[in-house]
Write a protein that holds these residues in place. Structure first.
Motif, PDB file in Angstrom:
ATOM      1  N   LEU A 179      -7.491  -2.667  -4.256  1.00  0.00           N
ATOM      2  CA  LEU A 179      -7.969  -3.556  -3.201  1.00  0.00           C
ATOM      3  C   LEU A 179      -6.858  -3.815  -2.194  1.00  0.00           C
ATOM      4  N   ALA A 180      -5.658  -4.050  -2.720  1.00  0.00           N
ATOM      5  CA  ALA A 180      -4.511  -4.247  -1.822  1.00  0.00           C
ATOM      6  C   ALA A 180      -4.251  -2.982  -1.016  1.00  0.00           C
ATOM      7  N   SER A 182      -6.450  -0.825  -0.079  1.00  0.00           N
ATOM      8  CA  SER A 182      -7.491  -0.669   0.941  1.00  0.00           C
ATOM      9  C   SER A 182      -7.209  -1.530   2.172  1.00  0.00           C
ATOM     10  N   ASN A 183      -6.441  -2.603   1.981  1.00  0.00           N
ATOM     11  CA  ASN A 183      -6.100  -3.491   3.096  1.00  0.00           C
ATOM     12  C   ASN A 183      -4.851  -3.046   3.849  1.00  0.00           C
ATOM     13  N   ASP A 184      -4.138  -2.063   3.300  1.00  0.00           N
ATOM     14  CA  ASP A 184      -2.931  -1.556   3.953  1.00  0.00           C
ATOM     15  C   ASP A 184      -2.793  -0.069   3.623  1.00  0.00           C
ATOM     16  N   GLN A 185      -3.784   0.699   4.036  1.00  0.00           N
ATOM     17  CA  GLN A 185      -3.852   2.108   3.650  1.00  0.00           C
ATOM     18  C   GLN A 185      -2.685   2.919   4.195  1.00  0.00           C
ATOM     19  N   CYS A 198      -6.081   5.517  -6.458  1.00  0.00           N
ATOM     20  CA  CYS A 198      -7.063   4.916  -5.548  1.00  0.00           C
ATOM     21  C   CYS A 198      -7.628   6.009  -4.647  1.00  0.00           C
ATOM     22  N   THR A 201     -10.320   5.058  -1.903  1.00  0.00           N
ATOM     23  CA  THR A 201      -9.758   4.377  -0.739  1.00  0.00           C
ATOM     24  C   THR A 201      -8.898   5.316   0.100  1.00  0.00           C
TER      25      THR A 201
END
Length: 272
Positions: A179-180, A182-185, A198, A201
């Motif tokens: 999840l983290a 996905s917020n800073d790919q 991941c 993502t």
């Protein structure tokens, strides 16, 4: 298979051999013929089974909304004739539906998914798990009555749900998850160890390798422990079923292949 973390507990996957496969096929494709409430059947895996021995009857059982199938059947089977599987394949072709057929030219009725190879480097059971994940991750069931907008995205379904321990040069250890990422790919997906854990993502599911990053699990006593995929490889049959592990250790757990043709819509193997 219900223990696999990409299998919805409210979705039925039917997987059987011989007489059990006959039952699996008839339930999977005849569920609408019974005046009984059933959870949705999303996939059928059949080893040497039979639906019907009549093409027209088979066509009446399998329709546009029927679930996809992974069919394993020897062409010379003397116990359960292959003709029934052939009728199913013809029907799937006519409907342009997804299916996988593993057909070996032998008169034996016996099939060993744990030992027999579906293709080079991939046993039947590994191909079935990979196919099953592909089917379920692209179309999660809403049988529990939840709002469809709350269902996980395809990318999230392919990501590991575990927390990871990340150690970068000259930086303290930090705990992250997909999840983290996905917020800073841009930052996280550039790290090889993260992108492999991941892959949904980071868009790297075409790379079939285990992540090298340590992940955090809970022991039977509730204590948090750090493990890597080489630990999983010692007992994959049980450890791959732990939540999030199969997505982190995709090669070890057989949810992908270094020959990713298993994800094609149709695979037809006639093995000598």
């Amino acid at each position: 298979m219900k223990d696999l973390d990409y299998v919805d507990a409210n979705t039925v996957i039917l997987n059987e051999f011989s007489a059990g496969a006959v039952i699996a096929e008839r339930i999977g494709y005849g569920v609408g013929k019974f005046d009984i409430s059933f959870p949705p059947v999303k996939a059928v895996i059949s080893h040497a089974g039979a639906l019907t021995y009549d093409a027209n009857e088979t066509n009446s059982w399998i329709g546009p909304e029927s679930p996809p199938a992974f069919l394993v059947h020897n062409s010379g089977d003397k116990v359960v004739p292959y003709a029934s599987t052939n009728f199913m394949v013809d029907r799937f072709e006519a409907l342009d539906k997804s299916y996988v057929l593993h057909c070996k030219k032998t008169n034996s009725h016996l099939i060993d998914p744990l030992a027999d190879y579906h293709q080079e480097g991939m046993k039947i059971i590994q191909a079935e798990y990979a196919w099953l994940q592909h089917i379920l991750s692209t179309s999660k069931s809403n049988a529990s009555g939840n709002n469809p907008t709350s269902a996980p995205t395809e990318a999230a379904a392919l990501d590991s749900t575990l927390d990871f321990v990340l150690k970068l040069t000259d930086q303290p250890k930090t705990q992250i998850n997909c999840l983290a990422a996905s917020n800073d790919q841009n930052n996280f997906c550039s790290l090889d160890c993260v992108s492999k854990a991941c892959c949904g993502t980071c868009g790297t599911c075409n790379i079939c390798e285990d992540t090298s990053i340590k992940f955090i699990l809970k022991s039977i006593t509730g204590r948090k422990v750090k493990r890597k995929c080489d630990w999983v490889s010692l007992r994959p049959a049980t450890r791959c079923s732990l939540d999030g592990v199969a997505q982190a250790c995709r090669l070890t757990c057989g949810v992908c292949s270094q020959n990713d043709s298993v994800f094609q819509e149709i695979i037809l193997l006639n093995l000598s």
